[in-house]
Design an enzyme around this catalytic site. Structure first.
Site, short mmCIF file in Angstrom:
data_model
loop_
_atom_site.label_atom_id
_atom_site.label_comp_id
_atom_site.label_asym_id
_atom_site.label_seq_id
_atom_site.Cartn_x
_atom_site.Cartn_y
_atom_site.Cartn_z
N VAL A 16 -23.09 14.32 34.77
CA VAL A 16 -24.95 15.37 35.48
C VAL A 16 -25.07 12.96 36.04
CG1 VAL A 16 -26.95 15.28 34.65
CG2 VAL A 16 -25.64 16.23 33.44
N ALA A 45 -26.38 1.45 33.49
CA ALA A 45 -25.31 1.30 32.60
C ALA A 45 -25.04 3.08 32.53
CB ALA A 45 -26.65 1.78 31.30
N LYS A 105 -30.19 16.65 25.15
CA LYS A 105 -31.44 17.86 24.18
C LYS A 105 -30.82 17.16 22.52
CE LYS A 105 -27.08 19.45 25.43
NZ LYS A 105 -26.55 19.73 26.57
N VAL A 131 -33.10 21.26 28.63
CA VAL A 131 -33.15 22.98 28.04
C VAL A 131 -32.65 23.72 29.58
CG1 VAL A 131 -34.20 24.71 27.40
CG2 VAL A 131 -34.61 22.32 27.04
N GLY A 185 -14.13 24.59 32.18
CA GLY A 185 -14.72 24.22 32.60
C GLY A 185 -16.35 24.61 31.56
N ASP A 199 -26.21 23.08 19.40
CA ASP A 199 -26.87 22.85 20.86
C ASP A 199 -27.89 23.98 21.30
OD1 ASP A 199 -25.61 21.87 23.82
OD2 ASP A 199 -26.12 24.04 24.11
N LYS A 203 -32.61 22.90 21.81
CA LYS A 203 -33.38 23.06 23.16
C LYS A 203 -33.94 23.87 22.44
CE LYS A 203 -28.82 23.48 26.24
NZ LYS A 203 -27.55 24.27 26.81
N GLY A 299 -24.50 22.03 34.42
CA GLY A 299 -23.51 22.08 35.83
C GLY A 299 -24.35 20.71 36.60
N1 LIG Z 1 -22.62 18.63 31.80
C1 LIG Z 1 -23.58 19.43 32.42
O1 LIG Z 1 -23.82 20.10 32.53
C2 LIG Z 1 -25.23 18.99 31.52
C3 LIG Z 1 -25.67 20.12 31.43
C4 LIG Z 1 -27.71 19.77 30.74
C5 LIG Z 1 -27.89 18.89 30.09
N2 LIG Z 1 -26.53 17.86 30.13
C6 LIG Z 1 -27.06 16.50 29.11
O2 LIG Z 1 -26.73 15.42 29.68
C7 LIG Z 1 -26.31 14.04 29.38
C8 LIG Z 1 -25.09 14.10 29.48
O3 LIG Z 1 -23.69 14.66 29.95
P1 LIG Z 1 -22.56 15.02 31.19
O4 LIG Z 1 -21.71 16.06 31.20
O5 LIG Z 1 -22.48 13.87 32.98
O6 LIG Z 1 -21.50 13.18 30.44
P2 LIG Z 1 -20.22 12.75 30.92
O7 LIG Z 1 -19.51 14.03 31.80
O8 LIG Z 1 -19.46 12.76 29.35
O9 LIG Z 1 -21.61 11.24 31.12
C9 LIG Z 1 -21.80 10.65 29.64
C10 LIG Z 1 -22.11 9.27 31.22
O10 LIG Z 1 -22.53 8.16 30.22
C11 LIG Z 1 -22.20 6.88 29.49
N3 LIG Z 1 -22.43 6.75 28.48
C12 LIG Z 1 -21.68 7.44 27.12
N4 LIG Z 1 -22.16 6.57 26.45
C13 LIG Z 1 -22.85 5.47 26.65
C14 LIG Z 1 -23.16 4.61 25.95
N5 LIG Z 1 -23.74 4.10 25.22
N6 LIG Z 1 -24.23 3.47 26.79
C15 LIG Z 1 -24.26 3.48 28.65
N7 LIG Z 1 -23.41 5.13 28.86
C16 LIG Z 1 -22.26 5.92 28.24
C17 LIG Z 1 -20.42 7.62 30.07
O11 LIG Z 1 -20.32 6.14 30.19
P3 LIG Z 1 -18.10 6.20 30.67
O12 LIG Z 1 -18.68 6.64 31.94
O13 LIG Z 1 -18.64 4.60 31.28
O14 LIG Z 1 -17.47 6.77 30.28
C18 LIG Z 1 -20.88 8.07 31.84
O15 LIG Z 1 -21.55 7.46 32.67
C19 LIG Z 1 -25.69 14.53 27.72
O16 LIG Z 1 -26.20 14.87 26.57
C20 LIG Z 1 -25.82 16.48 28.05
O17 LIG Z 1 -25.94 16.78 26.60
C21 LIG Z 1 -25.24 18.15 30.69
#
Ligand SMILES: NC(=O)c1ccc[n+]([C@@H]2O[C@H](COP(=O)([O-])OP(=O)(O)OC[C@H]3O[C@@H](n4cnc5c(N)ncnc54)[C@H](OP(=O)(O)O)[C@@H]3O)[C@@H](O)[C@H]2O)c1
Length: 332
Positions: A16, A45, A105, A131, A185, A199, A203, A299
């Site tokens: 994201v 960060a 969330k 959400v 995925g 989850d 939401k 996504g």
């Molecule tokens: N993916 C989706 O489709 C989606 C949709 C809606 C909402 N979300 C929400 O969006 C958020 C991120 O999801 P994502 O899928 O993008 O996750 P992701 O691909 O696993 O990315 C997480 C990112 O956060 C960083 N991170 C983790 N812990 C951290 C910490 N303690 N301090 C600083 N940075 C930290 C990670 O760093 P590193 O790169 O160094 O590991 C990585 O860059 C979550 O809350 C998720 O529920 C995701």
């Protein structure tokens, strides 16, 4: 007078966060035109900055998300990390007067102070991406339906379970359907938050808190997820033209009842229509009747779209007087 510059700090640059950073860079000049302010992605960060090439980063990197959230030179904190302690950072940023945009969330739903801020429609806390990604249900409840009485809401808010239920409809065994979801995925390596209903419950707690202007904590949501036994329900439903979906629903009639559970839906029910990451949300109101939104609920790019809109909203309101929406000190 030169335009005001707002500095943005991004926490998390994974699926994201990186989609947000890329689209922010692409659209920077039009976002600046829309807000009348200069916008700068000042710092990012991540958990493991040492694993990244700083030349490819969208802004200087840090491993200290707490320091970024507390940094008085950062005006807007965009959080897309999913880190378990993210709520602390969000509270710290709000407490010092910054605006916060989050897709997280669980951080919101597990934190009573943040839920209270959502219920009070705190103007500096934005969470459209938390959400149903870019499906604009948070903004609809906060703004478009602000004068309404919300009777009920229900939705299909978790793409993993929709995907798994779709595979079960094709008579795949449960374990294979979950592996398919992981391979395609649609599911994390550990899909328990999705399958257990946690989850969708998070939401729903967010939507209820906004809709009914009271913090609805997770313990008020009755949750039942899906497991292998749901295959029998699917087979029985199919005989009558029905489909099973993990439905998050809430109504307030004197008191609030909120639940997440697999339900048999009529084939013509809008909640039965989607597959995969498709989310559907339906809101029943006093004046406008029943309204329905649907679209991709996950996504990187869809969630980045929500984060961009929230960043724009935050940039527009920053600098205006802060309304006394919730008790002083509630965010400390
Ligand atoms: N993916 C989706 O489709 C989606 C949709 C809606 C909402 N979300 C929400 O969006 C958020 C991120 O999801 P994502 O899928 O993008 O996750 P992701 O691909 O696993 O990315 C997480 C990112 O956060 C960083 N991170 C983790 N812990 C951290 C910490 N303690 N301090 C600083 N940075 C930290 C990670 O760093 P590193 O790169 O160094 O590991 C990585 O860059 C979550 O809350 C998720 O529920 C995701």
């Amino acid at each position: 007078m030169p335009p005001v510059e707002l500095r943005i700090g991004l926490i998390g640059c994974g699926t994201v966060g990186s989609a947000f950073a890329a689209s922010f860079v692409d659209r920077k000049s039009s976002l600046e035109q829309l807000t009348g302010k200069r916008l700068r992605l000042a710092r990012v960060a991540v958990l493991r900055p040492h694993l990244r090439d700083p030349r490819l980063a969208p802004a200087p990197l840090t491993g200290d998300a707490a320091a970024l959230a507390a940094d008085p030179t950062i005006d807007i904190v965009v959080e897309a990390s999913g880190a378990p302690n993210a709520a602390e950072w969000l509270r710290a940023a709000l407490d010092r007067g910054a605006a916060v945009v989050t897709a997280n969330k669980q951080a919101l739903a597990r934190d009573t102070t943040l839920l209270a801020a959502l219920a009070a429609r705190e103007s500096r806390l934005h969470c459209e991406g938390a959400v149903a990604a870019a499906v604009p249900i948070v903004r609809a409840l906060r703004e478009s339906l602000a004068g309404e009485e919300i009777h009920a809401l229900r939705g299909v808010l978790n793409g993993t379970t929709t995907y798994v239920l779709g595979r079960l409809e094709q008579q795949r065994p449960f374990a294979d359907a979950v592996s398919d979801a992981q391979r395609e995925g649609f599911a994390e390596r550990d899909p328990s938050d999705d399958l257990s209903g946690a989850d969708a419950a998070a939401k729903l707690a967010i939507l209820c808190s906004i809709a009914w202007r009271e913090p609805v904590t997770l313990d008020r949501v009755h949750v039942r997820g899906i497991d292998a036994t749901v295959s029998e329900t699917i087979a029985a439903a199919r005989e009558n033209g029905g489909r099973v979906r993990l439905v998050a629903s809430a109504q307030r009639n004197g008191h609030l009842y909120a639940s997440v559970e697999p339900q048999v839906l009529d084939g013509a029910d809008p909640l039965a229509s989607g597959t995969g990451a498709h989310n559907v949300v339906e809101v029943r109101t006093a004046l406008a009747g029943t309204l329905t939104w649907h679209g991709a609920g996950a996504g990187g790019r869809s969630t980045a779209s929500a984060l961009l809109a929230d960043t724009l909203a935050a940039a527009r309101t920053l600098g205006r007087a802060r309304p006394a929406a919730y008790p002083a000190g509630a965010l400390r």
